[in-house]
Design an enzyme around this catalytic site. Structure first.
Site, PDB file in Angstrom:
ATOM      1  N   LEU A  94      57.393  72.999  52.700  1.00 17.17           N
ATOM      2  CA  LEU A  94      56.476  73.605  51.668  1.00 17.17           C
ATOM      3  C   LEU A  94      55.421  72.602  51.530  1.00 17.17           C
ATOM      4  O   LEU A  94      55.684  71.341  51.221  1.00 17.17           O
ATOM      5  CB  LEU A  94      57.214  73.745  50.221  1.00 17.17           C
ATOM      6  CG  LEU A  94      58.414  74.627  50.555  1.00 17.17           C
ATOM      7  CD1 LEU A  94      59.284  74.589  49.116  1.00 17.17           C
ATOM      8  CD2 LEU A  94      57.901  76.110  50.378  1.00 17.17           C
ATOM      9  N   HIS A  95      54.131  73.064  51.425  1.00 16.84           N
ATOM     10  CA  HIS A  95      52.974  72.252  50.939  1.00 16.84           C
ATOM     11  C   HIS A  95      51.828  72.969  50.322  1.00 16.84           C
ATOM     12  O   HIS A  95      50.657  72.609  49.812  1.00 16.84           O
ATOM     13  CB  HIS A  95      52.454  71.378  52.033  1.00 16.84           C
ATOM     14  CG  HIS A  95      51.828  72.246  52.965  1.00 16.84           C
ATOM     15  ND1 HIS A  95      52.682  72.868  54.259  1.00 16.84           N
ATOM     16  CD2 HIS A  95      50.389  72.631  53.578  1.00 16.84           C
ATOM     17  CE1 HIS A  95      51.537  73.424  55.099  1.00 16.84           C
ATOM     18  NE2 HIS A  95      50.455  73.227  54.422  1.00 16.84           N
ATOM     19  N   ARG A  96      51.821  74.413  50.295  1.00 16.65           N
ATOM     20  CA  ARG A  96      50.980  75.052  49.717  1.00 16.65           C
ATOM     21  C   ARG A  96      50.536  74.742  48.240  1.00 16.65           C
ATOM     22  O   ARG A  96      51.645  74.968  47.618  1.00 16.65           O
ATOM     23  CB  ARG A  96      51.013  76.530  49.637  1.00 16.65           C
ATOM     24  CG  ARG A  96      51.075  77.372  51.044  1.00 16.65           C
ATOM     25  CD  ARG A  96      49.607  77.592  51.651  1.00 16.65           C
ATOM     26  NE  ARG A  96      49.757  77.716  53.232  1.00 16.65           N
ATOM     27  CZ  ARG A  96      49.145  76.631  53.830  1.00 16.65           C
ATOM     28  NH1 ARG A  96      48.078  75.805  53.495  1.00 16.65           N
ATOM     29  NH2 ARG A  96      49.246  76.913  55.232  1.00 16.65           N
ATOM     30  N   ARG A 151      51.904  65.959  49.531  1.00 13.08           N
ATOM     31  CA  ARG A 151      51.535  66.666  48.354  1.00 13.08           C
ATOM     32  C   ARG A 151      52.784  67.092  47.590  1.00 13.08           C
ATOM     33  O   ARG A 151      52.777  66.844  46.390  1.00 13.08           O
ATOM     34  CB  ARG A 151      51.000  67.999  48.628  1.00 13.08           C
ATOM     35  CG  ARG A 151      50.438  68.935  47.500  1.00 13.08           C
ATOM     36  CD  ARG A 151      50.028  70.202  47.866  1.00 13.08           C
ATOM     37  NE  ARG A 151      48.373  69.938  48.365  1.00 13.08           N
ATOM     38  CZ  ARG A 151      47.319  69.915  47.601  1.00 13.08           C
ATOM     39  NH1 ARG A 151      47.443  69.929  46.422  1.00 13.08           N
ATOM     40  NH2 ARG A 151      46.287  69.840  48.229  1.00 13.08           N
ATOM     41  N   ASP A 196      55.826  77.604  54.042  1.00 13.93           N
ATOM     42  CA  ASP A 196      54.756  78.177  53.686  1.00 13.93           C
ATOM     43  C   ASP A 196      53.569  77.646  54.499  1.00 13.93           C
ATOM     44  O   ASP A 196      52.359  77.949  54.042  1.00 13.93           O
ATOM     45  CB  ASP A 196      54.289  77.987  52.035  1.00 13.93           C
ATOM     46  CG  ASP A 196      54.125  76.569  51.833  1.00 13.93           C
ATOM     47  OD1 ASP A 196      54.138  75.594  52.652  1.00 13.93           O
ATOM     48  OD2 ASP A 196      54.426  76.292  50.764  1.00 13.93           O
TER      49      ASP A 196
END
Ligand code: UD1
Ligand code: UDP
Length: 365
Positions: free
Chosen positions: A205-207, A240, A284
């Site tokens: 996940l990083h969006r 992030r 994502d």
């Protein structure tokens, strides 16, 4: 010789640039300068990929590092301009949809250098995504647009892009996957983590829309709390995302989950091995939707939309809304189906996209 600057900056760029550098060398008509913008800079977000994929060391690293969108984009432009002026290339080639892509693209065209965009035409039609802005703008100023799937050709036609400039060549990210599949089989990552094939899930996940929004991120984590009761989840954490977990109530939650294995971002070969043997992937990421399509591994994409629709129509991908219930429902459907899912390989995802790109540029130049 055709003088070309190839640009890379962020993790997915390295995976896309690898086969292009190789194809240019094999083609024999290119004199290439590889520029790394420094958008990603941690060892395991950058150097590891050059080692795993045998990418030549960048000739120049602009070392821009992190910043707001405006600061990062402007800093790349300032530092890239003298490089282009000195090298006097015939072409600047950019890949994907990150800030390095648009920043270097703008510099090139303003200096009158032809711009090549690899992975053109993809559209999520969601302008709240920074990547969508980068895609639309880069395509609007490119001279040669290399497309991975038919939807990209259709989108560019609707936007009025001259069809002469648009070439459907396949997918360089899949070139890299096919070239490294055997090597990835030799990775010892499963043994190291105590995992058995097809008995665990992989998460990335990083969006910003998922992980910068603590409410949404909490809903995702709540779903993981249920899933990890039935299945181990391996989660290499993007920087992030790591920053968003650190210090808050989410940190205590994820640490309390025995079957959620939090890892540093993984190298390409280990990650490919993890994906190939997974029962399912929850992500994502843009690129991972495409890779799971080729691997035939069910993929839950935690997003409202995708710019890569072929991964749904032909591949193993599905979009999942960001609620705990939707994530669990989708997970249960995939588990109930077992191995019973059909998929086919998208057109031209055959490992030869970079070769086609080199041939077309050589003929154009
Ligand atoms: C960027 C791309 C995104 C892509 C992703 C791939 C843009 C607008 N976004 O998002 O499209 O999917 O890369 O991974 O270009 N950081 C580190 N070490 C690093 C790199 C980043 O600690 O090596 C941290 C910094 O705190 C930074 C944050 O991660 O502020 C975000 O990095 P940035 O490159 O701005 O965006 P990504 O979320 O990585
Ligand atoms: N990837 C990797 N290690 C990880 C996570 C991803 O090697 O820990 C690879 C993945 O296989 C794919 C690429 O990184 O090739 C995707 O990058 P990312 O998800 O960061 O960016 P996006 O594709 O969303 O732009």
């Amino acid at each position: 010789m055709i003088r070309t600057i190839c640009v890379c900056g962020a993790r997915p760029n390295f995976i896309k640039i690898a086969p292009i550098m190789r194809a240019f060398e094999t083609n024999g008509n290119f004199q290439t300068l590889l520029v790394h913008t420094g958008q990603h800079y941690d060892e395991n977000m950058s150097r590891l990929f050059f080692d795993d994929l045998g990418i030549p060391r960048p000739d120049i690293n602009l070392e821009v590092g992190s910043g707001s969108h405006a600061v990062q984009t402007a800093e790349i432009m300032k530092r890239f301009e003298p490089v282009v002026s000195d090298f006097e290339p015939d072409y600047v080639l950019v890949v994907g949809d990150v800030n390095s892509t648009i920043a270097c693209g703008l510099v090139a065209v303003k200096l009158g250098v032809k711009l090549v965009h690899v992975e053109a035409g993809l559209r999520s039609f969601d302008r709240t995504m920074p990547e969508e802005i980068n895609r639309v703008l880069t395509d609007a100023i490119s001279d040669l647009l290399f497309v991975t799937e038919q939807s990209g050709v259709d989108n560019l036609r609707k936007e009025g892009v001259d069809s002469e400039k648009v070439r459907f060549v396949g997918n360089v990210m899949i070139d890299t996957l096919l070239a490294n599949r055997e090597k990835a089989r030799k990775s010892k990552v499963l043994q190291k983590l105590g995992l058995s094939p097809k008995e665990y899930g992989v998460v990335t996940l990083h969006r910003p829309s998922n992980v910068d929004d603590i409410d949404k991120f909490s809903r995702i984590i709540a779903a993981f709390e249920e899933i990890e009761k039935e299945m181990k989840l391996v989660f290499p954490v993007h920087p992030r995302t790591r920053d968003n977990i650190k210090g808050g109530k989410l940190e205590r939650k994820v640490e309390a989950m025995e079957n959620l294995l939090l890892l540093e971002p993984a190298g390409y070969l280990d990650f490919l091995c993890l994906m190939s043997n997974a029962a399912l992937v929850i992500t994502d990421s843009g690129g991972i939707q495409e890779e799971t399509t080729i691997l035939g591994v069910p993929c839950m994409t935690l997003r409202k939309n995708t710019e890569r629709p072929v991964t749904i129509t032909q591949g193993t991908n599905r979009l999942v809304q960001i609620t705990t219930d939707d994530i669990l429902k989708s997970y249960r459907e995939i588990r109930a189906r077992g191995k019973d899912h059909t998929y086919s390989v998208p057109k031209l995802w055959d490992g030869k996209a970079a070769e086609r790109i080199a041939r077309i540029i050589a003929a154009d130049g």
